[in-house]
Design an enzyme around this catalytic site. Structure first.
Site, PDB file in Angstrom:
ATOM      1  N   ASP A 233       1.895  -6.464   6.609  1.00  0.00           N
ATOM      2  CA  ASP A 233       1.044  -5.626   5.783  1.00  0.00           C
ATOM      3  C   ASP A 233      -0.124  -5.203   6.677  1.00  0.00           C
ATOM      4  OD1 ASP A 233      -0.194  -4.175   3.845  1.00  0.00           O
ATOM      5  OD2 ASP A 233      -0.162  -5.729   2.313  1.00  0.00           O
TER       6      ASP A 233
HETATM    7  C1  BGC Z   1      -1.238  -2.550   1.159  1.00  0.00           C
HETATM    8  C2  BGC Z   1       0.185  -2.085   1.357  1.00  0.00           C
HETATM    9  C3  BGC Z   1       0.189  -0.697   1.953  1.00  0.00           C
HETATM   10  C4  BGC Z   1      -0.584  -0.734   3.270  1.00  0.00           C
HETATM   11  C5  BGC Z   1      -0.651   0.610   3.970  1.00  0.00           C
HETATM   12  C6  BGC Z   1      -2.049  -2.427   2.438  1.00  0.00           C
HETATM   13  O1  BGC Z   1      -3.399  -2.680   2.200  1.00  0.00           O
HETATM   14  O2  BGC Z   1      -1.246  -3.885   0.725  1.00  0.00           O
HETATM   15  O3  BGC Z   1       0.865  -2.089   0.137  1.00  0.00           O
HETATM   16  O4  BGC Z   1       1.499  -0.263   2.135  1.00  0.00           O
HETATM   17  O5  BGC Z   1      -1.914  -1.154   2.997  1.00  0.00           O
HETATM   18  O6  BGC Z   1      -1.473   1.486   3.293  1.00  0.00           O
END
Ligand code: BGC
Length: 826
Positions: A233
């Site tokens: 993530d």
């Molecule tokens: C979120 C993800 C997301 C990623 C990219 C993260 O903060 O938890 O779900 O895909 O950011 O934006």
């Protein structure tokens, strides 16, 4: 492709491998031009594209994004109970990805709704693992059929926003296997996702998911056979070296060399094997090859979509309208709905009629193409109605002037449709709700309107369950969830009966927050969150505790009625290796054409020694029936439908005995039942006697029972105060020191400015302040886009520990000057 990737990796230098295993900017992988390996692009997901415009790739990924169609969010799409809808939705998203040259869409998000408070529940499917799995599998198959990969997220047990980047989810093995892992497991086994995104939180043994070998390798790859890539993530990496060893292939976003020195040192001193680095790099190459092949194969598919972006958006907006209709749930109706188009004296009340909520805040926020409100749709369709605002869509406090005008209108009208819902900041990534109430101005006004007007219909826009103290005073309630940009058109379609509602709740609406199974254990302490309720999540708990709820899981009304007859199971005596089919006849006994969701629940023999839920969803089918028509709905049940995860055997186990199979219209509307007898070996009980679990007393689980299901001691809930600061401590922790408090003041000042700038791309971020101060100190470097390096973070940590002030200050000042110079002379 695996072989080709392995072959290519042998041609790479170590520097190239290190480039490949981290992002380039916020959304891309690094190209290796001399080997013809292009860069590929990822973007959020899951219910529309959030692709940053060219030049918008700033370090925080907060640049402006292109305009695309916003579809209903997962709360609603799961409520459709329609695998085909999910497949169609993601096919369309795949086509849009191709049109915008995206290779991986960051979704589906499949975390289980453990508490209605979780800020991201609007992005997640369900409290039920079977339904969530079915939705995730269809989404994955649909998107990948277009030559675009998914990133199924967030792996695993990431069920809250509070301290999401540092907390440890303390979950017992059985709950992991039965509740929190199945959506990932089924998708991996049945749909071959290109990528899995590991979550921010810590899990088994308190180790971050991004470096948890048990999770990323032993379970994901060795047990389930995952062959794709694991991506972090965004900003989830703590120890990159441990991550590579554990099976984390790609770090996102670009960490600007933050870990390079450590990885090189580890390679040199042998703490990291070259083989592990090669494996990670080769999986990135394989993903790139897959994307290239996907794009090539999709050329024919590309010809099927409009080339002009405007036409594509128009086409998809119409699809979003049809989908939104299938995701809205008629929770209550005494016959007042549908309205006749000729109905006189209709009043629309509530700011949501003009400014509907249709998506949540955070990374899934779409720069929507064209938002349609109920107000403008009704006007465009020539419907007669009056309007009073009553309360604004982001108001909290009761406004006497607005309210008076609405009450006056209600008194003069024959029927009021009240458009209510949660303000945008209450359905957002980065912030959990603190309660499940609508703003007081809405609850108060709805009751006042009901006092002067007997015919009230409430239309709701909210991403997750709310309390409805006025439910008994109104005639109908239509739950729209966050239905995407065509929300208002779909509301009018349903209110005026152009279509019959057919969705059913994918989660329970409790009467009160205090009733929820994790109440008292959500969101946990500063160090951990204890999942004491184990498998008793959602209806599994409400049924076990025999609790009344506002609206049960699986509930949803229609403008028609359905009869269930002739339930048949293909075999009455079964063994764990059998697959049986179960079928029932459903007849549309009403006067309108409508679809019905038929649910099949299995009740296992109740056994004191192995606590089990009274029943669990194990199959469903959705059928469209013309008035008077009947069809048979058939599902297949395999051993998983009867099994529980036996921690002693470390495997699924079907206990012998009599199981009841129910055909149901909701989890509390069981229509027909039949039994089968499982002939299997009995196993010794996995636990000692656990009276609280056996009775479903989840709010009173003593430590000894929780430890028995965990199989180890409960880790400390809170960090000691004061705490020795490290890279993983948060800015919140740092407030124990004067410099931490100063930093907090700076953030307090800067946050509204940044939130304002980011509004276009992530929506109303006003509730996300907590998320910023809960970020680990290492994130400061990550989000600085390379301006803050390791030495500067070390210096910060020293200052927070009130050590080496002088040396650390020098490091920070020199680093700061270097950063300014880099920015100015870039
Ligand atoms: C979120 C993800 C997301 C990623 C990219 C993260 O903060 O938890 O779900 O895909 O950011 O934006």
């Amino acid at each position: 492709m695996k072989d080709q990737a392995r072959e290519l990796v042998t041609k790479l230098t170590t520097e190239e491998k290190l480039l490949l295993i981290k992002g380039m900017g916020s959304w891309h992988t690094h190209p290796i031009e001399r080997l013809d390996l292009p860069s590929i692009m990822m973007a959020d997901g899951p219910h529309g594209l959030r692709k940053q415009d060219q030049g918008g790739d700033n370090p925080m990924g907060l640049g402006k994004s292109v305009q695309t169609v916003c579809f209903p969010t997962a709360s609603g799409t799961a409520a459709s109970f329609d695998r085909d809808l999910l497949h169609r939705l993601s096919e369309i998203l795949g086509q849009e990805c191709r049109a915008h040259e995206l290779n991986v869409l960051l979704g589906p998000a499949v975390n289980i709704k453990r508490s209605p408070l979780c800020g991201r529940n609007f992005e997640y499917f369900s409290e039920d693992p079977y339904l969530s799995s079915e939705m995730a599998v269809s989404y994955t198959q649909g998107l990948q059929s277009q030559g675009v990969g998914v990133s199924i997220k967030h792996f695993a047990a990431n069920n809250q926003e509070k301290r999401r980047m540092t907390t440890q989810s303390v979950v017992d093995e059985r709950a992991m296997r039965e509740i929190y892992l199945p959506s990932f497991e089924q998708t991996v086994k049945r749909a071959d996702p290109w990528t899995v995104m590991c979550a921010y939180n810590r899990l088994f043994d308190g180790i971050y998911c991004s470096e948890n070998k048990r999770l990323l390798t032993e379970i994901l790859r060795d047990e389930w056979g995952f062959g794709g890539l694991v991506v972090s993530d965004w900003g989830a990496v703590s120890n990159r070296v441990a991550g590579i060893e554990a099976g984390l292939d790609l770090e996102m976003p670009d960490s600007h060399g933050l870990h390079t020195e450590l990885i090189t040192d580890a390679l040199n001193d042998g703490t990291l094997s070259q083989a592990a680095l090669d494996e990670a790099a080769s999986r990135v190459i394989e993903l790139v090859l897959r994307a290239v092949e996907g794009a090539a194969q999709a050329v024919e598919l590309d010809a099927q979509r409009p080339e002009c972006p405007e036409e594509l958006n128009e086409r998809d907006h119409a699809i979003a309208r049809a989908m939104a209709r299938d995701t809205m749930i008629l929770l209550q109706n005494d016959g007042v709905l549908p309205l006749s188009r000729e109905q006189a004296g209709v009043a629309f009340i509530g700011g949501f009629a003009k400014q509907p909520r249709y998506q949540g805040g955070g990374s899934s926020h779409v720069h929507a193409y064209r938002v349609a409100s109920a107000y403008e749709t009704a006007k465009a369709e020539g419907l007669e109605f009056d309007y009073a605002e009553g309360f604004g869509a982001s108001d909290y406090n009761y406004d006497i002037v607005k309210a008076r005008a609405a009450i006056d209108l209600a008194e003069r009208s024959e029927l009021c449709v009240v458009f209510a819902g949660l303000p945008e900041s209450m359905d957002s990534e980065g912030a959990d709700r603190k309660h499940i109430d609508l703003p007081p101005c809405q609850n108060q006004l709805i009751s006042q309107l009901a006092a002067v007007q007997p015919n009230i219909v409430v239309v709701l826009c909210n991403g997750a369950p709310i309390r409805m103290p006025w439910a008994g005073q109104v005639r109908a309630i239509l739950e729209s969830y966050l239905a995407g940009e065509a929300v208002g058109e779909a509301q009018i379609d349903l209110l005026y009966g152009a279509y019959s509602p057919s969705a059913k709740l994918a989660e329970t609406f409790p009467l009160r927050l205090q009733d929820t199974p994790c109440f008292g254990n959500f969101p946990g302490g500063t160090a951990t969150v204890e999942y004491r309720e184990s498998i008793f999540v959602g209806y599994r708990y409400y049924d076990k505790a025999d609790k009344d709820v506002l609206f049960p899981f699986g509930h949803g009304l229609s403008y028609s009625t359905f009869d269930y007859t002739n339930l048949r199971v293909s075999k009455k005596n079964i063994t764990p290796s059998d697959e049986i089919s179960v079928s029932v006849t459903v007849t549309n006994t009403g006067t309108v054409d409508a679809a019905e969701v038929v649910q099949f629940y299995v009740s296992a023999p109740q056994d004191e020694a192995v606590f089990r839920e009274p029943k669990a969803l194990k199959g469903f089918g959705k059928v469209f029936l013309k008035a008077g028509e009947k069809k048979r709905v058939t599902v297949t049940l395999d051993s998983r439908a009867f099994a529980y995860f036996h921690v002693g055997l470390n495997n699924w186990h079907c206990a012998p005995g009599v199981y009841t199979i129910h055909a149901a219209a909701s989890s509390r509307d069981l229509r027909l039942s039949s039994t089968v007898t499982m002939q299997s070996e009995a196993a010794t009980a996995p636990y000692p006697a656990l009276p609280c679990y056996a009775q479903g007393l989840v709010h009173a689980i003593p430590d000894c029972e929780f430890e028995a299901v965990l199989g180890h001691e409960i880790p400390p809930t809170n960090w000691p105060v004061p705490r020795e600061m490290t890279w993983d401590c948060s800015i919140e922790d740092a407030q124990q020191s004067p410099f931490g408090r100063l930093l907090m003041k700076i953030i307090d000042f800067a946050f509204p400015i940044v939130a304002g700038i980011a509004k276009d791309t992530i929506g109303d971020a006003s509730g996300m302040m907590d998320a910023v101060v809960e970020m680990p100190v290492r994130s400061i470097a990550m989000w600085s886009g390379g301006l803050i390096d390791r030495r500067m973070v070390d210096a910060l940590v020293s200052i927070f520990n009130e050590e080496e002030y002088l040396r650390s200050a020098c490091v920070l000042i020199c680093g700061g000057m270097r950063a300014v110079k880099n920015v100015v002379f870039k």
